[in-house]
Design an enzyme around this catalytic site. Structure first.
Site, PDB file in Angstrom:
ATOM      1  N   GLY A 167       2.499  -6.313   7.561  1.00  0.00           N
ATOM      2  CA  GLY A 167       2.283  -7.535   6.789  1.00  0.00           C
ATOM      3  C   GLY A 167       1.268  -7.321   5.692  1.00  0.00           C
ATOM      4  O   GLY A 167       0.556  -6.316   5.660  1.00  0.00           O
ATOM      5  N   GLY A 219      -1.789  -9.414   3.271  1.00  0.00           N
ATOM      6  CA  GLY A 219      -2.612 -10.596   3.034  1.00  0.00           C
ATOM      7  C   GLY A 219      -3.116 -10.602   1.603  1.00  0.00           C
ATOM      8  O   GLY A 219      -2.557  -9.923   0.738  1.00  0.00           O
ATOM      9  N   GLY A 220      -4.200 -11.331   1.347  1.00  0.00           N
ATOM     10  CA  GLY A 220      -4.741 -11.441  -0.005  1.00  0.00           C
ATOM     11  C   GLY A 220      -5.126 -10.094  -0.605  1.00  0.00           C
ATOM     12  O   GLY A 220      -4.602  -9.687  -1.631  1.00  0.00           O
ATOM     13  N   PHE A 221      -6.056  -9.386   0.054  1.00  0.00           N
ATOM     14  CA  PHE A 221      -6.538  -8.106  -0.481  1.00  0.00           C
ATOM     15  C   PHE A 221      -6.341  -6.975   0.522  1.00  0.00           C
ATOM     16  O   PHE A 221      -7.022  -5.950   0.455  1.00  0.00           O
ATOM     17  CB  PHE A 221      -8.029  -8.224  -0.840  1.00  0.00           C
ATOM     18  CG  PHE A 221      -8.333  -9.385  -1.733  1.00  0.00           C
ATOM     19  CD1 PHE A 221      -7.864  -9.409  -3.037  1.00  0.00           C
ATOM     20  CD2 PHE A 221      -9.060 -10.463  -1.268  1.00  0.00           C
ATOM     21  CE1 PHE A 221      -8.131 -10.490  -3.867  1.00  0.00           C
ATOM     22  CE2 PHE A 221      -9.330 -11.545  -2.089  1.00  0.00           C
ATOM     23  CZ  PHE A 221      -8.863 -11.561  -3.387  1.00  0.00           C
ATOM     24  N   SER A 222      -5.430  -7.146   1.444  1.00  0.00           N
ATOM     25  CA  SER A 222      -5.242  -6.100   2.464  1.00  0.00           C
ATOM     26  C   SER A 222      -3.787  -5.994   2.904  1.00  0.00           C
ATOM     27  O   SER A 222      -3.004  -6.933   2.739  1.00  0.00           O
ATOM     28  CB  SER A 222      -6.127  -6.390   3.688  1.00  0.00           C
ATOM     29  OG  SER A 222      -5.755  -7.613   4.282  1.00  0.00           O
ATOM     30  N   GLU A 223      -3.461  -4.826   3.409  1.00  0.00           N
ATOM     31  CA  GLU A 223      -2.141  -4.569   3.996  1.00  0.00           C
ATOM     32  C   GLU A 223      -2.359  -4.060   5.424  1.00  0.00           C
ATOM     33  O   GLU A 223      -3.331  -3.352   5.679  1.00  0.00           O
ATOM     34  CB  GLU A 223      -1.401  -3.487   3.214  1.00  0.00           C
ATOM     35  CG  GLU A 223      -1.119  -3.817   1.774  1.00  0.00           C
ATOM     36  CD  GLU A 223      -0.490  -2.647   1.016  1.00  0.00           C
ATOM     37  OE1 GLU A 223      -0.151  -2.833  -0.154  1.00  0.00           O
ATOM     38  OE2 GLU A 223      -0.359  -1.551   1.608  1.00  0.00           O
ATOM     39  N   VAL A 224      -1.443  -4.414   6.309  1.00  0.00           N
ATOM     40  CA  VAL A 224      -1.519  -3.891   7.678  1.00  0.00           C
ATOM     41  C   VAL A 224      -0.285  -3.026   7.925  1.00  0.00           C
ATOM     42  O   VAL A 224       0.848  -3.479   7.744  1.00  0.00           O
ATOM     43  CB  VAL A 224      -1.602  -5.025   8.721  1.00  0.00           C
ATOM     44  CG1 VAL A 224      -1.697  -4.440  10.130  1.00  0.00           C
ATOM     45  CG2 VAL A 224      -2.789  -5.935   8.457  1.00  0.00           C
ATOM     46  N   LYS A 277      -5.464  -1.539   8.980  1.00  0.00           N
ATOM     47  CA  LYS A 277      -5.657  -2.568   7.956  1.00  0.00           C
ATOM     48  C   LYS A 277      -6.312  -1.916   6.742  1.00  0.00           C
ATOM     49  O   LYS A 277      -7.447  -1.433   6.814  1.00  0.00           O
ATOM     50  CB  LYS A 277      -6.537  -3.695   8.506  1.00  0.00           C
ATOM     51  CG  LYS A 277      -6.607  -4.923   7.606  1.00  0.00           C
ATOM     52  CD  LYS A 277      -7.342  -6.055   8.307  1.00  0.00           C
ATOM     53  CE  LYS A 277      -7.313  -7.324   7.478  1.00  0.00           C
ATOM     54  NZ  LYS A 277      -8.012  -8.435   8.173  1.00  0.00           N
ATOM     55  N   ASP A 325     -12.680 -19.018  13.793  1.00  0.00           N
ATOM     56  CA  ASP A 325     -11.417 -19.051  13.041  1.00  0.00           C
ATOM     57  C   ASP A 325     -10.237 -18.966  14.001  1.00  0.00           C
ATOM     58  O   ASP A 325      -9.266 -18.252  13.757  1.00  0.00           O
ATOM     59  CB  ASP A 325     -11.377 -17.902  12.029  1.00  0.00           C
ATOM     60  CG  ASP A 325     -10.310 -18.119  10.952  1.00  0.00           C
ATOM     61  OD1 ASP A 325      -9.890 -19.281  10.752  1.00  0.00           O
ATOM     62  OD2 ASP A 325      -9.886 -17.140  10.325  1.00  0.00           O
TER      63      ASP A 325
END
Length: 329
Positions: free
Chosen positions: A55, A57-62, A77, A178
């Protein structure tokens, strides 16, 4: 006969909708994977073989990776700082990430995703390596199924409470802050949905224990549907918070699992929730009548969603709640 046929068509339509959502999700994943500079087959840090993108996200990939040193699968990550960012923004992002893994690497519990490693790729890229969980997060499951049976939902909440109990028993205690369906990972259904908590980016370390809790220094952060009223109080002094923040989140998640919607601000955006003071007005929880749920489950949710934090149980108290105890065989 027409009614029966209509019900069958409704079931078929829901199945097609789920299949469509899965297809769109996979198409997005493939687009992100093809655009990533970290392709399958790349070896990072001389030991992590990239297998495929999980997946983005904003400033990261997993990515799912294979650790050739430990001979196991892991989740990597990859944090990428934008080259045009100012130095202070880069420093703030790195500081935030360091704080997250400093908290995470000390945690050792079967209900918390394990932290394995951290390393630098280049000046603007670094990686954290975590335990790989073969399954989906609760958010994905709820989008596919809308809601769970009470038995399934209770199992998820009971396991989540075990993780939170651990976080509150260690020294110094930790408030997750969170807690939401996207941060509750579920192992494959074959393993009976073995849950693990992840994402400690907003977690609070309770350095000094006091009856009033600790000051909330990052007001405005978090996912508003899952935060309690005390996090939205505006005054000259920062609000005081405790593990009761996570108790409220547990109540919201349990409600969502059972009824397929959030108890407060379900159709609203985060901006709208803030503008309309939705959570500050959330003094009473209302349950849909059509869904058959036990009185005990509703009472448990009411205890979690107690408006006044002074009257709401903390995590250690809630972990002893009669509802969570398994019935005698």
């Amino acid at each position: 006969m027409l009614k029966k046929e209509e019900q069958e068509l409704q079931i078929d339509q829901e199945k097609l909708e789920r299949d469509r959502n899965l297809h769109i999700r996979e198409m997005k994943r493939l687009v992100h994977e093809s655009a990533s500079r970290f392709k399958d087959g790349v070896i990072l840090h001389h030991r992590y073989l990239l297998l495929h993108l999980i997946g983005k996200g904003g400033f990261s990939e997993v990515h799912k990776v294979f650790d050739m040193q430990e001979m196991r699968f892991a989740a990597c990550k990859i944090h990428q700082l934008h080259k045009d960012w100012k130095e202070d923004k880069k420093a703030n992002y790195i500081k935030h990430s360091i704080r997250e893994y400093e908290i995470h690497k000390k945690l050792e519990n079967s209900r918390v995703v394990k932290f394995y490693d951290v390393f630098e790729v280049d000046d603007n890229t670094f990686c954290t390596v975590l335990e790989y969980v073969d399954g989906h997060d609760l958010d994905f499951i709820l989008k596919q199924q809308k809601c769970l049976s009470e038995r399934e939902a209770k199992s998820v909440i009971t396991q989540t409470m075990r993780a939170l109990k651990y976080l509150n028993e260690i020294k110094p205690p930790i408030i997750h802050y969170d807690l939401k369906p996207g941060n509750i990972l579920l192992g494959s259904e074959d393993s009976g949905w073995d849950i693990k908590l992840t994402d400690f980016g907003l977690s609070k370390v309770v350095e000094k224990e006091s009856p009033d809790g600790m000051e909330l220094t990052s007001q405005g952060a978090g996912t508003y549907w899952y935060l309690p009223p005390e996090c939205f109080v505006i005054s000259n002094e920062p609000p005081m918070i405790s593990s009761k923040v996570d108790v409220w989140s547990v109540g919201v998640i349990f409600y969502q699992c059972l009824f397929g919607r959030k108890p407060f601000g379900n159709e609203q955006s985060q901006a709208s929730i803030l503008h309309e003071n939705t959570i500050l007005k959330a003094t009473e929880v209302i349950f849909p009548e059509k869904r058959p749920v036990s009185k005990e489950a509703k009472d448990f949710i009411r205890r979690c969603l107690t408006y006044r934090k002074e009257d709401r149980p903390d995590i250690l108290t809630l972990s002893l709640d009669p509802y969570l105890k398994s019935p005698k065989k």
